[in-house]
Design a protein around this motif. Structure first.
Motif, PDB file in Angstrom:
ATOM      1  N   GLY A 119       0.816  -1.203   0.000  1.00  0.00           N
ATOM      2  CA  GLY A 119       0.000   0.000   0.000  1.00  0.00           C
ATOM      3  C   GLY A 119       0.849   1.252   0.000  1.00  0.00           C
ATOM      4  N   PRO A 120       0.196   2.407   0.096  1.00  0.00           N
ATOM      5  CA  PRO A 120       0.936   3.657   0.226  1.00  0.00           C
ATOM      6  C   PRO A 120       1.823   3.616   1.464  1.00  0.00           C
ATOM      7  CG  PRO A 120      -1.395   4.078  -0.193  1.00  0.00           C
ATOM      8  CD  PRO A 120      -1.261   2.616   0.096  1.00  0.00           C
ATOM      9  N   PRO A 121       2.935   4.333   1.461  1.00  0.00           N
ATOM     10  CA  PRO A 121       3.817   4.350   2.626  1.00  0.00           C
ATOM     11  C   PRO A 121       3.054   4.685   3.907  1.00  0.00           C
ATOM     12  CG  PRO A 121       4.885   5.430   0.785  1.00  0.00           C
ATOM     13  CD  PRO A 121       3.491   5.135   0.342  1.00  0.00           C
ATOM     14  N   GLY A 122       3.310   3.899   4.942  1.00  0.00           N
ATOM     15  CA  GLY A 122       2.661   4.129   6.231  1.00  0.00           C
ATOM     16  C   GLY A 122       1.336   3.420   6.398  1.00  0.00           C
ATOM     17  N   VAL A 123       0.811   2.848   5.318  1.00  0.00           N
ATOM     18  CA  VAL A 123      -0.467   2.134   5.386  1.00  0.00           C
ATOM     19  C   VAL A 123      -0.174   0.642   5.488  1.00  0.00           C
ATOM     20  CG1 VAL A 123      -2.620   1.600   4.168  1.00  0.00           C
ATOM     21  CG2 VAL A 123      -1.672   3.917   4.082  1.00  0.00           C
ATOM     22  N   GLY A 124      -0.586   0.032   6.601  1.00  0.00           N
ATOM     23  CA  GLY A 124      -0.289  -1.363   6.846  1.00  0.00           C
ATOM     24  C   GLY A 124      -1.239  -2.311   6.146  1.00  0.00           C
ATOM     25  N   PRO A 125      -0.951  -3.620   6.221  1.00  0.00           N
ATOM     26  CA  PRO A 125      -1.739  -4.605   5.475  1.00  0.00           C
ATOM     27  C   PRO A 125      -3.203  -4.670   5.880  1.00  0.00           C
ATOM     28  CG  PRO A 125      -0.193  -5.681   6.992  1.00  0.00           C
ATOM     29  CD  PRO A 125       0.173  -4.241   6.946  1.00  0.00           C
ATOM     30  N   THR A 126      -3.507  -4.491   7.165  1.00  0.00           N
ATOM     31  CA  THR A 126      -4.908  -4.524   7.589  1.00  0.00           C
ATOM     32  C   THR A 126      -5.669  -3.332   7.038  1.00  0.00           C
ATOM     33  OG1 THR A 126      -4.357  -5.711   9.627  1.00  0.00           O
ATOM     34  CG2 THR A 126      -6.456  -4.533   9.581  1.00  0.00           C
ATOM     35  N   THR A 127      -5.080  -2.150   7.147  1.00  0.00           N
ATOM     36  CA  THR A 127      -5.726  -0.957   6.607  1.00  0.00           C
ATOM     37  C   THR A 127      -5.837  -1.040   5.093  1.00  0.00           C
ATOM     38  OG1 THR A 127      -4.814   0.340   8.446  1.00  0.00           O
ATOM     39  CG2 THR A 127      -5.662   1.570   6.558  1.00  0.00           C
ATOM     40  N   LEU A 128      -4.838  -1.614   4.450  1.00  0.00           N
ATOM     41  CA  LEU A 128      -4.850  -1.720   2.996  1.00  0.00           C
ATOM     42  C   LEU A 128      -6.047  -2.517   2.501  1.00  0.00           C
ATOM     43  CD1 LEU A 128      -3.411  -1.146   0.311  1.00  0.00           C
ATOM     44  CD2 LEU A 128      -2.082  -3.246   0.679  1.00  0.00           C
ATOM     45  N   THR A 129      -6.466  -3.551   3.246  1.00  0.00           N
ATOM     46  CA  THR A 129      -7.618  -4.347   2.816  1.00  0.00           C
ATOM     47  C   THR A 129      -8.911  -3.535   2.810  1.00  0.00           C
ATOM     48  OG1 THR A 129      -8.137  -5.145   5.058  1.00  0.00           O
ATOM     49  CG2 THR A 129      -6.590  -6.456   3.751  1.00  0.00           C
ATOM     50  N   GLN A 130      -8.916  -2.391   3.476  1.00  0.00           N
ATOM     51  CA  GLN A 130     -10.115  -1.558   3.543  1.00  0.00           C
ATOM     52  C   GLN A 130     -10.189  -0.552   2.392  1.00  0.00           C
ATOM     53  OE1 GLN A 130      -9.387  -0.014   7.440  1.00  0.00           O
ATOM     54  NE2 GLN A 130      -9.522  -2.035   8.370  1.00  0.00           N
ATOM     55  N   ILE A 131      -9.120  -0.469   1.596  1.00  0.00           N
ATOM     56  CA  ILE A 131      -9.134   0.387   0.411  1.00  0.00           C
ATOM     57  C   ILE A 131      -9.731  -0.421  -0.742  1.00  0.00           C
ATOM     58  CG2 ILE A 131      -7.722   1.662  -1.241  1.00  0.00           C
ATOM     59  CD1 ILE A 131      -5.688   2.150   0.957  1.00  0.00           C
ATOM     60  N   PRO A 132     -10.795   0.066  -1.369  1.00  0.00           N
ATOM     61  CA  PRO A 132     -11.433  -0.707  -2.444  1.00  0.00           C
ATOM     62  C   PRO A 132     -10.468  -1.019  -3.575  1.00  0.00           C
ATOM     63  CG  PRO A 132     -12.824   1.129  -1.763  1.00  0.00           C
ATOM     64  CD  PRO A 132     -11.511   1.321  -1.086  1.00  0.00           C
ATOM     65  N   ASP A 133     -10.695  -2.153  -4.228  1.00  0.00           N
ATOM     66  CA  ASP A 133      -9.824  -2.574  -5.319  1.00  0.00           C
ATOM     67  C   ASP A 133      -9.778  -1.539  -6.439  1.00  0.00           C
ATOM     68  OD1 ASP A 133      -9.243  -4.909  -4.018  1.00  0.00           O
ATOM     69  OD2 ASP A 133     -10.734  -6.106  -5.080  1.00  0.00           O
ATOM     70  N   GLY A 134     -10.896  -0.854  -6.676  1.00  0.00           N
ATOM     71  CA  GLY A 134     -10.952   0.105  -7.769  1.00  0.00           C
ATOM     72  C   GLY A 134     -10.345   1.458  -7.462  1.00  0.00           C
ATOM     73  N   THR A 135      -9.952   1.692  -6.213  1.00  0.00           N
ATOM     74  CA  THR A 135      -9.405   2.990  -5.820  1.00  0.00           C
ATOM     75  C   THR A 135      -7.989   3.178  -6.344  1.00  0.00           C
ATOM     76  OG1 THR A 135     -10.763   3.268  -3.845  1.00  0.00           O
ATOM     77  CG2 THR A 135      -8.617   4.348  -3.840  1.00  0.00           C
ATOM     78  N   LYS A 136      -7.772   4.313  -6.984  1.00  0.00           N
ATOM     79  CA  LYS A 136      -6.441   4.637  -7.508  1.00  0.00           C
ATOM     80  C   LYS A 136      -5.891   5.932  -6.918  1.00  0.00           C
ATOM     81  CE  LYS A 136      -6.833   2.076 -11.848  1.00  0.00           C
ATOM     82  NZ  LYS A 136      -8.038   1.326 -11.398  1.00  0.00           N
ATOM     83  N   GLN A 137      -6.623   6.556  -5.993  1.00  0.00           N
ATOM     84  CA  GLN A 137      -6.142   7.736  -5.265  1.00  0.00           C
ATOM     85  C   GLN A 137      -6.405   7.540  -3.783  1.00  0.00           C
ATOM     86  OE1 GLN A 137      -8.167  11.123  -7.112  1.00  0.00           O
ATOM     87  NE2 GLN A 137      -6.207  11.858  -7.891  1.00  0.00           N
ATOM     88  N   ALA A 138      -5.381   7.789  -2.982  1.00  0.00           N
ATOM     89  CA  ALA A 138      -5.516   7.702  -1.531  1.00  0.00           C
ATOM     90  C   ALA A 138      -4.874   8.935  -0.908  1.00  0.00           C
ATOM     91  CB  ALA A 138      -4.859   6.437  -0.995  1.00  0.00           C
ATOM     92  N   PHE A 139      -5.677   9.679  -0.164  1.00  0.00           N
ATOM     93  CA  PHE A 139      -5.197  10.853   0.566  1.00  0.00           C
ATOM     94  C   PHE A 139      -4.929  10.396   1.995  1.00  0.00           C
ATOM     95  CE2 PHE A 139      -6.156  15.076   2.672  1.00  0.00           C
ATOM     96  CZ  PHE A 139      -4.998  15.697   2.210  1.00  0.00           C
TER      97      PHE A 139
END
Length: 287
Positions: free
Chosen positions: A93-113
């Motif tokens: 995931g983006p730097p600082g975002v761990g594996p558990t939090t990463l699973t909560q980002i939808p597959d179709g998302t291409k921007q993360a603030f």
């Protein structure tokens, strides 16, 4: 996701708080008041729904690779005794975002603030915009920018008046402000009702705080103006959690950035990329 041309949803005589972060809330609380310690954990938004109700279902964990069968072959050859098949790589995931939090980002998302706080009880944070490229790698496209969050820090169980910012992953789909649209790709509602009278926790004027806002989909109806006061989870769970112009001090629950950064963010967020905000203290979103 297509950009709306027509706004729906009720408007209010005054802005939704963050829209209620006017004099009453600010004058009653001292910036040095001790902070409660909320329960640990990360609460994430369900896609296109109020985030405090049901977190997104985590994806299946990536299982480690297993040794390849030792059928035959010279030492060191694939399939030979003592060698293993290549292990599948876990998503990064983006730097600082761990594996558990990463699973909560939808597959179709291409921007993360990503907005990261130093600890659970701090009101200062750092914001960075990332985009996922065609190869699935997250690249920084904006920031780092200094930001403020709520006076008492963060919580994964937000309630109205707790003076904490919700932790989790939430959709970003609607924008607006008192000033004209600076070139937002998100639907933008210019309205004089985006006002913020009074002073903040440090005595700073709040005027101009809602010149530009992006609604965070916490306990709100997605696809409506940020001014919409409908609260699917009930008023007691708070609402009106926005990204807005910084006034030089902590917020009640929102994230705030300088006016220049807000304009840049509005121009960058693209509904076609299904943007989300990932926010919380480093230890929480790094899990």
């Amino acid at each position: 996701m297509s950009v709306r041309n027509v706004r729906t949803g009720p408007r209010v005589v005054t802005a939704a708080l963050c829209a209620t972060l006017a004099v009453i809330g600010y004058m009653k609380v001292s910036a040095e008041e001790p902070a409660p310690n909320p329960a640990p954990g990360v609460r994430a938004a369900a896609k296109n729904a109020g985030p405090a109700t049901s977190p997104r279902s985590p994806e299946a964990a990536v299982s480690p690779g297993t040794p390849a069968p030792g059928n035959s072959g010279a030492p060191g050859a694939a399939g030979a005794p003592g060698t293993t098949a290549s292990e599948p790589k876990a998503p990064v995931g983006p730097p600082g975002v761990g594996p558990t939090t990463l699973t909560q980002i939808p597959d179709g998302t291409k921007q993360a603030f990503v907005v990261t706080g130093g600890s659970l009880n701090t009101s200062k944070s750092t914001a960075v915009l990332y985009e996922r490229d065609a190869a699935g790698r997250w690249q920084r496209t904006g920031g780092p920018w200094p930001a403020h969050n709520a006076l008492r820090g963060w919580t994964n169980d937000h309630w109205a008046g707790d003076l904490r910012t919700p932790i989790g992953v939430f959709r970003l789909g609607d924008a607006g402000g008192r000033l004209p649209d600076p070139g937002s790709k998100l639907p933008y509602d210019q309205d004089e009702q985006f006002v913020s009278p009074g002073t903040g926790f440090l005595g700073e004027p709040l005027e101009g705080s809602f010149d530009y806002v992006v609604a965070i989909d916490y306990n709100r109806v997605s696809g409506t103006t940020p001014l919409n006061r409908e609260r699917p989870l009930g008023e007691d769970r708070g609402g009106g959690v926005w990204i807005h112009v910084d006034h030089g001090g902590p917020t009640q629950a929102c994230i705030s950035l300088t006016a220049d950064v807000m304009r840049d963010l509005l121009r960058a967020l693209d509904p076609a990329k299904e943007p989300v905000i990932v926010m919380g203290p480093a230890a929480e979103i790094g899990r």
